[in-house]
Design a protein around this motif. Structure first.
Motif, short mmCIF file in Angstrom:
data_model
loop_
_atom_site.label_atom_id
_atom_site.label_comp_id
_atom_site.label_asym_id
_atom_site.label_seq_id
_atom_site.Cartn_x
_atom_site.Cartn_y
_atom_site.Cartn_z
N ALA A 120 0.82 -1.22 0.00
CA ALA A 120 0.00 0.00 0.00
C ALA A 120 0.85 1.27 0.00
O ALA A 120 0.31 2.37 -0.08
CB ALA A 120 -0.92 0.00 1.21
N GLU A 121 2.16 1.11 0.13
CA GLU A 121 3.08 2.25 0.23
C GLU A 121 2.68 3.15 1.39
O GLU A 121 2.62 4.38 1.29
CB GLU A 121 3.16 3.02 -1.09
CG GLU A 121 3.68 2.16 -2.22
CD GLU A 121 3.82 2.89 -3.54
OE1 GLU A 121 3.39 4.05 -3.67
OE2 GLU A 121 4.39 2.27 -4.47
N CYS A 122 2.43 2.51 2.50
CA CYS A 122 1.96 3.19 3.71
C CYS A 122 3.07 4.04 4.32
O CYS A 122 4.21 3.60 4.43
CB CYS A 122 1.50 2.13 4.71
SG CYS A 122 0.59 2.82 6.06
N GLU A 123 2.72 5.26 4.72
CA GLU A 123 3.70 6.19 5.30
C GLU A 123 3.56 6.35 6.81
O GLU A 123 4.50 6.73 7.49
CB GLU A 123 3.59 7.55 4.64
CG GLU A 123 3.91 7.52 3.16
CD GLU A 123 3.79 8.88 2.51
OE1 GLU A 123 4.13 9.90 3.16
OE2 GLU A 123 3.35 8.94 1.34
N PHE A 124 2.36 6.10 7.34
CA PHE A 124 2.08 6.30 8.76
C PHE A 124 1.43 5.04 9.31
O PHE A 124 0.63 4.41 8.65
CB PHE A 124 1.10 7.47 8.97
CG PHE A 124 1.60 8.79 8.47
CD1 PHE A 124 2.27 9.67 9.32
CD2 PHE A 124 1.41 9.17 7.16
CE1 PHE A 124 2.72 10.89 8.87
CE2 PHE A 124 1.87 10.39 6.69
CZ PHE A 124 2.53 11.25 7.54
N GLN A 140 10.45 -2.86 9.99
CA GLN A 140 11.80 -3.10 9.47
C GLN A 140 11.79 -3.55 8.01
O GLN A 140 12.79 -3.41 7.32
CB GLN A 140 12.52 -4.14 10.33
CG GLN A 140 12.81 -3.65 11.73
CD GLN A 140 13.38 -4.75 12.62
OE1 GLN A 140 13.48 -5.90 12.24
NE2 GLN A 140 13.74 -4.36 13.84
N GLN A 141 10.64 -4.04 7.56
CA GLN A 141 10.51 -4.51 6.17
C GLN A 141 9.67 -3.56 5.31
O GLN A 141 9.29 -3.92 4.20
CB GLN A 141 9.84 -5.89 6.17
CG GLN A 141 10.56 -6.93 6.99
CD GLN A 141 9.72 -8.18 7.14
OE1 GLN A 141 9.22 -8.71 6.15
NE2 GLN A 141 9.55 -8.65 8.36
N ARG A 146 7.28 5.99 7.50
CA ARG A 146 8.16 7.00 8.10
C ARG A 146 7.74 7.44 9.49
O ARG A 146 8.53 8.04 10.21
CB ARG A 146 8.29 8.21 7.18
CG ARG A 146 7.01 8.90 6.82
CD ARG A 146 7.29 9.98 5.76
NE ARG A 146 6.08 10.58 5.26
CZ ARG A 146 5.64 11.77 5.62
NH1 ARG A 146 6.31 12.49 6.47
NH2 ARG A 146 4.53 12.24 5.11
N THR A 147 6.51 7.14 9.90
CA THR A 147 6.04 7.55 11.22
C THR A 147 5.25 6.42 11.85
O THR A 147 4.32 5.90 11.25
CB THR A 147 5.15 8.81 11.12
OG1 THR A 147 5.88 9.86 10.50
CG2 THR A 147 4.67 9.26 12.48
#
Length: 191
Positions: A120-124, A140-141, A146-147
């Protein structure tokens, strides 16, 4: 003659949009309830009672903080935890930011969680304390993540939701959202 119930005489529901015929966004739906019933209980979580007004205020703050960190339309924001009042605050807050809720099944393994976060290219990621170990291993994978914020009781490397809200500079604006905008991304057990 029996006295009429205060609930039966309440006509404030008439000001609520007809969701079948007038499409609204998730934030518009909550705002409508908060205007009509600011002091009515929206959520019950154990002994905690959250009114519609409190829920709307908290969700807006979460949305503004997410936007302040660069989230916006189509940004994936994951939730990993059991349902609680915080979960609903986050769902409405993510929607206020125009971002997409990615509900993660807490029964998954860390490797399966990592797949969904990465796919999903999740950022949070917001995580309940009962899932810290899985979240740590999955993170870790997941290079785009980023948050990570703990819904409650954070380990040393993460903030709690309240601390994150206090430390994050909120945006002064929220994006304009349309009823047809993507609000959630779901994975099934066969994904």
């Amino acid at each position: 003659m029996m006295p009429q119930s205060p609930i039966a005489s309440d006509t404030s529901w008439r000001s609520i949009p007809d969701l079948m015929h007038d499409p609204v966004t998730i934030p518009q739906m909550l705002a409508s309830r908060a205007r009509s019933w600011p002091d009515r209980v929206a959520l019950i979580d154990g002994e905690l009672r959250v009114s519609y007004g409190e829920l709307a205020s908290r969700a807006e703050r979460i949305g503004r903080c997410l936007v302040g960190l660069g989230a916006g339309p189509r940004t994936r924001v994951a939730l990993l935890g059991h349902d609680c009042a915080r979960t609903f605050e986050l769902v409405f807050g993510i929607a206020a930011a125009g971002a997409v809720v990615l509900g993660i099944n807490w029964r998954l393994t860390a490797q399966e969680i990592a797949f969904q976060l990465d796919d999903a290219e999740c950022e949070f990621l917001f995580v309940g304390q009962e899932h810290f170990d899985k979240a740590r291993a999955a993170a870790q994978q997941s290079p785009k993540l980023r948050t990570i914020v703990a819904m409650t009781g954070a380990p040393a490397e993460w903030s709690t939701l309240d601390a994150w809200l206090d430390a994050t500079e909120p945006s002064t604006t929220l994006p304009t959202i349309q009823a047809e905008d993507l609000a959630a991304q779901l994975y099934t057990s066969g994904t």
